[in-house]
Design an enzyme around this catalytic site. Structure first.
Site, mmCIF file in Angstrom:
data_model
loop_
_atom_site.group_PDB
_atom_site.id
_atom_site.type_symbol
_atom_site.label_atom_id
_atom_site.label_comp_id
_atom_site.label_asym_id
_atom_site.label_seq_id
_atom_site.Cartn_x
_atom_site.Cartn_y
_atom_site.Cartn_z
ATOM 1 N N THR A 113 16.407 12.926 3.809
ATOM 2 C CA THR A 113 15.097 12.781 3.159
ATOM 3 C C THR A 113 15.228 11.724 2.063
ATOM 4 O OG1 THR A 113 15.577 14.538 1.568
ATOM 5 C CG2 THR A 113 14.478 15.203 3.602
ATOM 6 N N VAL A 125 27.002 5.739 -0.674
ATOM 7 C CA VAL A 125 27.506 4.539 -1.357
ATOM 8 C C VAL A 125 27.824 3.489 -0.287
ATOM 9 C CG1 VAL A 125 29.265 3.606 -2.904
ATOM 10 C CG2 VAL A 125 28.515 5.972 -3.183
ATOM 11 N N GLY A 128 13.819 -2.289 5.548
ATOM 12 C CA GLY A 128 14.336 -0.920 5.421
ATOM 13 C C GLY A 128 15.445 -0.784 4.391
ATOM 14 N N GLU A 139 14.254 1.729 -1.450
ATOM 15 C CA GLU A 139 13.944 3.151 -1.544
ATOM 16 C C GLU A 139 12.442 3.346 -1.312
ATOM 17 O OE1 GLU A 139 16.389 5.693 -2.189
ATOM 18 O OE2 GLU A 139 17.447 3.911 -1.554
ATOM 19 N N ASP A 144 19.129 3.268 -8.482
ATOM 20 C CA ASP A 144 19.871 3.528 -7.252
ATOM 21 C C ASP A 144 21.360 3.207 -7.458
ATOM 22 O OD1 ASP A 144 19.992 3.882 -4.186
ATOM 23 O OD2 ASP A 144 20.877 1.910 -4.526
ATOM 24 N N LYS A 151 24.719 5.709 -7.580
ATOM 25 C CA LYS A 151 25.975 5.462 -6.862
ATOM 26 C C LYS A 151 27.174 5.438 -7.812
ATOM 27 C CE LYS A 151 23.508 3.138 -3.165
ATOM 28 N NZ LYS A 151 22.799 1.910 -2.828
ATOM 29 N N GLY A 175 20.263 -0.343 5.136
ATOM 30 C CA GLY A 175 19.734 -0.705 6.452
ATOM 31 C C GLY A 175 19.685 0.484 7.399
HETATM 32 N N1 HSE Z 1 17.823 1.251 -1.539
HETATM 33 C C1 HSE Z 1 19.225 1.264 -1.336
HETATM 34 C C2 HSE Z 1 19.761 -0.149 -1.468
HETATM 35 C C3 HSE Z 1 19.536 1.837 0.009
HETATM 36 O O1 HSE Z 1 18.956 -1.070 -1.466
HETATM 37 O O2 HSE Z 1 20.961 -0.332 -1.602
HETATM 38 C C4 HSE Z 1 20.969 2.143 0.247
HETATM 39 O O3 HSE Z 1 21.462 3.129 -0.618
#
Ligand code: HSE
Length: 339
Positions: free
Chosen positions: A95, A151, A205, A208, A219, A223, A320
């Site tokens: 999700t 990650v 894709g 987020e 984000d 991580k 991706g």
């Molecule tokens: N939105 C995140 C990024 C997705 O662009 O790295 C992968 O965690």
């Protein structure tokens, strides 16, 4: 291996495509027959059948914007009730990440462990906020808790640390941890506006569900917090660490940096300072000759400073559909494949 897919967006569908494509390979090389018995998605609807649902049909329906509830084996309850009642061996929690509450993902994961299921998740919220509690619960139920995709998507980072760096002490982890912002900075350097570059990252894709999480650095912060907890054993939360995103970096600033032989990169860092574990996320001007300066687009890179091997760097996709779906595939193999 009977699977529940919770969340059937970009990542869930990326995994489904791989499960279909690699069915023979999973069976021949890993002795693994994967059967998806349930899919629960808040927007697309849900399916459940104890002996397996029609995965190709579910995928086609989701890809064409249809509702899963139009297919046979429609399930009327929510994801949590499916997890609590399903007969399944492993749950894939894919999700959207909510970094402030880590819900509903954390409740899904707790419920799956209580039912004795292995879990793989690509959701950063539960790891960033509740890693130690969830790992303990998984241990007490004797099931696997895997989260390679949190990650650097499917690029081997957490499995690499667990397996092949197991005999090393890591003093610092540093690198580019967000695909969207690295893609935006790359495209802005090529002349695209910030807004157009962000739209493109969403189409591909990478971003987020709410892309503020990418561009404000949250984000990457999630991580680094995951790395602080899993690699350094810290009992950390995202708001323990300073965080700055890329929203103040203009095209002019990018050009000016370039004329000085530099390139902006959003850098995440975790390191040990005495007994303390510190971490940060911030844009840095990196010398163009530095290896991280050459990491472009949605590619990410992480350098581990170790006592045994010196620096070990891994470069690979950071986001991706297939790339993140792959992380769940590899976790499924680890949980259920022949050893
Ligand atoms: N939105 C995140 C990024 C997705 O662009 O790295 C992968 O965690």
């Amino acid at each position: 291996m009977r699977l529940l897919l919770v969340g059937f967006g970009t990542v869930g569908q990326g995994l489904a495509e791989l499960l279909l494509k690699k069915e023979k390979m999973l069976r021949d090389q890993h002795g693994l027959q994967v059967q998806v018995v349930g899919i629960a998605d808040m927007l697309k609807g849900s399916l459940y059948n104890a002996t397996g649902i029609d995965l190709p049909a579910a995928l086609e329906t989701a890809k064409s914007g249809g509702k899963l509830s139009e297919l046979p084996h429609k399930y009327k309850g929510d994801a949590l009730s499916m997890i609590k009642t399903a007969e399944a061996d492993m749950m894939v929690e894919a999700t959207y990440t909510d970094i402030k509450t880590a819900e509903p993902a954390t409740s899904h994961i707790r419920a799956a462990f209580e039912k004795g299921m292995h879990v793989t998740t690509t959701n950063k919220g539960p790891l960033a906020l509740h890693y130690h509690e969830l790992a303990k619960l998984a241990d007490s139920k004797d099931v696997r808790f895997l989260f390679e995709g949190t990650v650097m998507s499917g690029s081997p980072v957490l499995n690499l640390i667990r397996e092949t760096l197991a005999g090393s002490t890591i003093s610092e982890v540093k690198g580019i941890l967000n695909g969207t912002t690295n893609y935006i900075l790359t495209r802005m350097e090529e002349g695209l506006s910030y807004e157009n570059a962000l739209t493109k990252a969403q189409e591909l894709g990478y971003a987020e569900a709410i892309p503020d999480a990418d561009v404000l650095g949250w984000d990457a912060l999630a991580k680094v917090t995951i790395l602080a907890s899993t690699v350094f054993g810290a009992n950390a939360r995202p708001d323990d660490f300073p965080c700055k995103g890329i929203t103040e970096i203009t095209s002019d600033a990018i050009d000016a940096a370039k004329s000085r032989g530099k390139r902006y990169k959003l850098i995440g860092r975790v390191w040990r300072d005495g007994n303390e574990v510190k971490a940060s996320v911030a844009p840095e001007e990196i010398d163009l000759t530095h290896p991280l300066a050459g990491v472009m687009g949605a590619t990410n890179a992480l350098t581990f400073s170790t006592d045994t091997l010196g620096d070990v760097t891994i470069v690979g996709p950071g986001a991706g559909r297939t790339e993140t779906g792959y992380s769940a595939l590899v976790d499924i193999i680890h949980a259920g494949g022949k050893r």
